[in-house]
Design an enzyme around this catalytic site. Structure first.
Site, PDB file in Angstrom:
ATOM      1  N   LYS A 169     -24.055 -22.520  34.331  1.00 41.79           N
ATOM      2  CA  LYS A 169     -23.433 -21.221  34.035  1.00 41.79           C
ATOM      3  C   LYS A 169     -22.863 -21.199  32.612  1.00 41.79           C
ATOM      4  O   LYS A 169     -23.086 -20.250  31.844  1.00 41.79           O
ATOM      5  CB  LYS A 169     -22.339 -20.950  35.071  1.00 41.79           C
ATOM      6  CG  LYS A 169     -21.307 -19.923  34.697  1.00 41.79           C
ATOM      7  CD  LYS A 169     -21.811 -18.500  34.754  1.00 41.79           C
ATOM      8  CE  LYS A 169     -20.794 -17.560  34.130  1.00 41.79           C
ATOM      9  NZ  LYS A 169     -21.128 -16.184  34.200  1.00 41.79           N
ATOM     10  N   LYS A 238     -13.884 -18.889  26.809  1.00 41.92           N
ATOM     11  CA  LYS A 238     -13.696 -19.949  27.813  1.00 41.92           C
ATOM     12  C   LYS A 238     -15.038 -20.608  28.152  1.00 41.92           C
ATOM     13  O   LYS A 238     -15.154 -21.827  28.174  1.00 41.92           O
ATOM     14  CB  LYS A 238     -13.076 -19.352  29.094  1.00 41.92           C
ATOM     15  CG  LYS A 238     -12.857 -20.394  30.190  1.00 41.92           C
ATOM     16  CD  LYS A 238     -12.458 -19.784  31.518  1.00 41.92           C
ATOM     17  CE  LYS A 238     -13.656 -19.280  32.287  1.00 41.92           C
ATOM     18  NZ  LYS A 238     -13.386 -19.030  33.710  1.00 41.92           N
TER      19      LYS A 238
HETATM   20  P1  NAD Z   1      -9.482 -11.690  37.241  1.00 44.94           P
HETATM   21  O1  NAD Z   1      -8.371 -12.096  36.361  1.00 44.94           O
HETATM   22  O2  NAD Z   1      -9.834 -10.244  37.352  1.00 44.94           O
HETATM   23  O3  NAD Z   1      -9.228 -12.251  38.734  1.00 44.94           O
HETATM   24  C1  NAD Z   1      -8.638 -13.487  39.022  1.00 44.94           C
HETATM   25  C2  NAD Z   1      -7.838 -13.323  40.313  1.00 44.94           C
HETATM   26  O4  NAD Z   1      -7.303 -14.596  40.692  1.00 44.94           O
HETATM   27  C3  NAD Z   1      -6.647 -12.361  40.166  1.00 44.94           C
HETATM   28  O5  NAD Z   1      -6.654 -11.427  41.232  1.00 44.94           O
HETATM   29  C4  NAD Z   1      -5.442 -13.286  40.218  1.00 44.94           C
HETATM   30  O6  NAD Z   1      -4.279 -12.666  40.746  1.00 44.94           O
HETATM   31  C5  NAD Z   1      -5.954 -14.383  41.120  1.00 44.94           C
HETATM   32  N1  NAD Z   1      -5.224 -15.649  41.001  1.00 44.94           N
HETATM   33  C6  NAD Z   1      -4.879 -16.312  39.863  1.00 44.94           C
HETATM   34  N2  NAD Z   1      -4.242 -17.451  40.158  1.00 44.94           N
HETATM   35  C7  NAD Z   1      -4.175 -17.516  41.514  1.00 44.94           C
HETATM   36  C8  NAD Z   1      -3.632 -18.449  42.422  1.00 44.94           C
HETATM   37  N3  NAD Z   1      -3.031 -19.557  42.004  1.00 44.94           N
HETATM   38  N4  NAD Z   1      -3.739 -18.194  43.750  1.00 44.94           N
HETATM   39  C9  NAD Z   1      -4.341 -17.069  44.197  1.00 44.94           C
HETATM   40  N5  NAD Z   1      -4.878 -16.131  43.375  1.00 44.94           N
HETATM   41  C10 NAD Z   1      -4.790 -16.353  42.050  1.00 44.94           C
HETATM   42  O7  NAD Z   1     -10.748 -12.533  36.726  1.00 44.94           O
HETATM   43  P2  NAD Z   1     -12.288 -12.248  37.106  1.00 44.94           P
HETATM   44  O8  NAD Z   1     -12.914 -11.432  36.041  1.00 44.94           O
HETATM   45  O9  NAD Z   1     -12.377 -11.845  38.538  1.00 44.94           O
HETATM   46  O10 NAD Z   1     -12.863 -13.727  36.913  1.00 44.94           O
HETATM   47  C11 NAD Z   1     -12.741 -14.711  37.926  1.00 44.94           C
HETATM   48  C12 NAD Z   1     -13.743 -15.813  37.624  1.00 44.94           C
HETATM   49  O11 NAD Z   1     -15.069 -15.247  37.642  1.00 44.94           O
HETATM   50  C13 NAD Z   1     -13.528 -16.418  36.227  1.00 44.94           C
HETATM   51  O12 NAD Z   1     -13.721 -17.791  36.298  1.00 44.94           O
HETATM   52  C14 NAD Z   1     -14.591 -15.727  35.383  1.00 44.94           C
HETATM   53  O13 NAD Z   1     -14.982 -16.525  34.272  1.00 44.94           O
HETATM   54  C15 NAD Z   1     -15.712 -15.557  36.401  1.00 44.94           C
HETATM   55  N6  NAD Z   1     -16.681 -14.478  36.090  1.00 44.94           N
HETATM   56  C16 NAD Z   1     -16.248 -13.219  35.747  1.00 44.94           C
HETATM   57  C17 NAD Z   1     -17.184 -12.244  35.445  1.00 44.94           C
HETATM   58  C18 NAD Z   1     -16.750 -10.843  35.079  1.00 44.94           C
HETATM   59  O14 NAD Z   1     -17.609 -10.058  34.626  1.00 44.94           O
HETATM   60  N7  NAD Z   1     -15.506 -10.467  35.272  1.00 44.94           N
HETATM   61  C19 NAD Z   1     -18.557 -12.534  35.482  1.00 44.94           C
HETATM   62  C20 NAD Z   1     -18.972 -13.806  35.853  1.00 44.94           C
HETATM   63  C21 NAD Z   1     -18.017 -14.785  36.157  1.00 44.94           C
END
Ligand code: NAD
Length: 296
Positions: A169, A238
């Site tokens: 990834k 990241k």
């Molecule tokens: P986001 O910030 O929208 O969501 C993260 C969630 O995790 C939040 O709801 C937050 O409250 C929760 N969280 C944080 N710490 C926590 C804890 N200790 N316990 C419980 N909940 C907790 O981020 P996202 O965009 O959803 O990204 C999440 C992952 O997916 C990342 O690793 C990102 O790189 C990956 N990702 C994102 C995308 C995208 O387009 N947004 C695409 C592919 C991969």
């Protein structure tokens, strides 16, 4: 009936979980309660502590970083204290292979399966059931979880042992960054030479220089004037860092990756880590005194 939980219901976790809710009851947990409202209306059961989450057989995670995953599982009041033998943890975070392998080593001694299963294709791909899922684990365990992953998407891949999904990834996203920077660079030159950016991109897309930036990024997000992709500079930074760290660990020379990350910093310095990746185009416009976006 499979007992399933999902931790981390943000931009990405929420649509992934919505797919599971089409077929299963799902326990949901997030430190930000407001992120759980929509999922509750779709049938998700809000759970208040990790001890209750640990009663499930399959626990999905989609958290910002591997450091957060590590402390959630192995921290003082972490999930690992409550997990029973045979549980599978499926980590859909875009994470670091090194930390993932460390967590798996510790959990496997307790008979707990830890799988890295990051995704590519954005929230829209998740909702449509087409997002790519890259699962790193032993083949026999992959066969066990594949039907569950197929509820989320038709595009599920076994990438090798634990850590390989996170490695692939991050590698994919570093390549996306390199291609994007290279394409913006060449299109800037062509615009400076008086060629319409739409013409430049259209012709390259039908020629040997075509790539994701000429197919999607430029036409959909920049040349259209939309200037929104739904992926932040912080997340790209990241992912590039994870791939470059992996390169250091494996003593692999990655000069283009390093340079592309350095160029990304110019956009981050100006617009911050929460800015949409489309802003990289503005940096090229400013540096070269050209216009890639439409004039109005
Ligand atoms: P986001 O910030 O929208 O969501 C993260 C969630 O995790 C939040 O709801 C937050 O409250 C929760 N969280 C944080 N710490 C926590 C804890 N200790 N316990 C419980 N909940 C907790 O981020 P996202 O965009 O959803 O990204 C999440 C992952 O997916 C990342 O690793 C990102 O790189 C990956 N990702 C994102 C995308 C995208 O387009 N947004 C695409 C592919 C991969």
């Amino acid at each position: 009936m499979k007992k399933i939980a999902f931790i981390g219901l943000g931009n990405m976790g929420s649509p992934l979980c919505q797919r599971l809710l089409l077929k299963y009851n799902v326990d949901i947990f997030d430190i930000n309660k407001s992120n759980l409202k929509t999922l509750e209306t779709l049938g998700g059961r809000i759970v208040k502590d990790l001890q209750t989450i640990a009663n499930n057989d399959f626990i999905f995670l989609c958290l910002p970083t591997s450091d957060i995953v590590e402390s959630l599982i192995l921290g003082d009041k972490g999930l690992a204290k409550h997990l029973k033998e045979g549980t599978s943890i499926i980590d859909m975070t875009t994470g670091e292979p090194k930390i993932t392998r460390k967590i798996e080593n510790i959990l496997s001694e307790k008979g707990i399966n830890f799988v890295d299963a990051p995704v590519s294709g954005g929230p829209k791909g998740a909702l449509n059931g087409t997002i790519a899922i890259m699962a790193g684990c032993k083949k026999d365990h992959y066969e066990k979880i594949k039907p569950l992953l197929n509820v989320i998407s038709e595009n599920v891949f076994h990438t090798g042992d634990v850590g390989s999904g996170h490695s692939l990834k991050a590698g994919n996203n570093l390549l996306n960054l390199i291609c994007r920077i290279a394409t913006f660079e060449v299109v800037s030159l062509l615009v400076k030479d008086g060629i319409d950016p739409n013409t430049a991109v259209e012709v390259i897309q039908k020629s040997s220089g075509r790539n994701y930036a000429t197919e999607i990024t430029l036409p959909d997000n920049i040349l259209s004037g939309k200037m929104f992709q739904g992926f932040t500079t912080g997340l790209m930074n990241k992912d590039a860092t994870i791939a470059l760290n992996n390169g250091e660990l494996l003593k692999t020379d990655l000069p283009l990756g390093k340079l592309s990350k350095k160029i990304l910093q110019e956009t981050i310095k100006k617009f911050g880590l929460e800015a949409d990746m489309s802003n990289v185009a503005l940096t090229f416009e400013e540096k070269n005194n050209i216009r890639l976006r439409p004039n109005n």
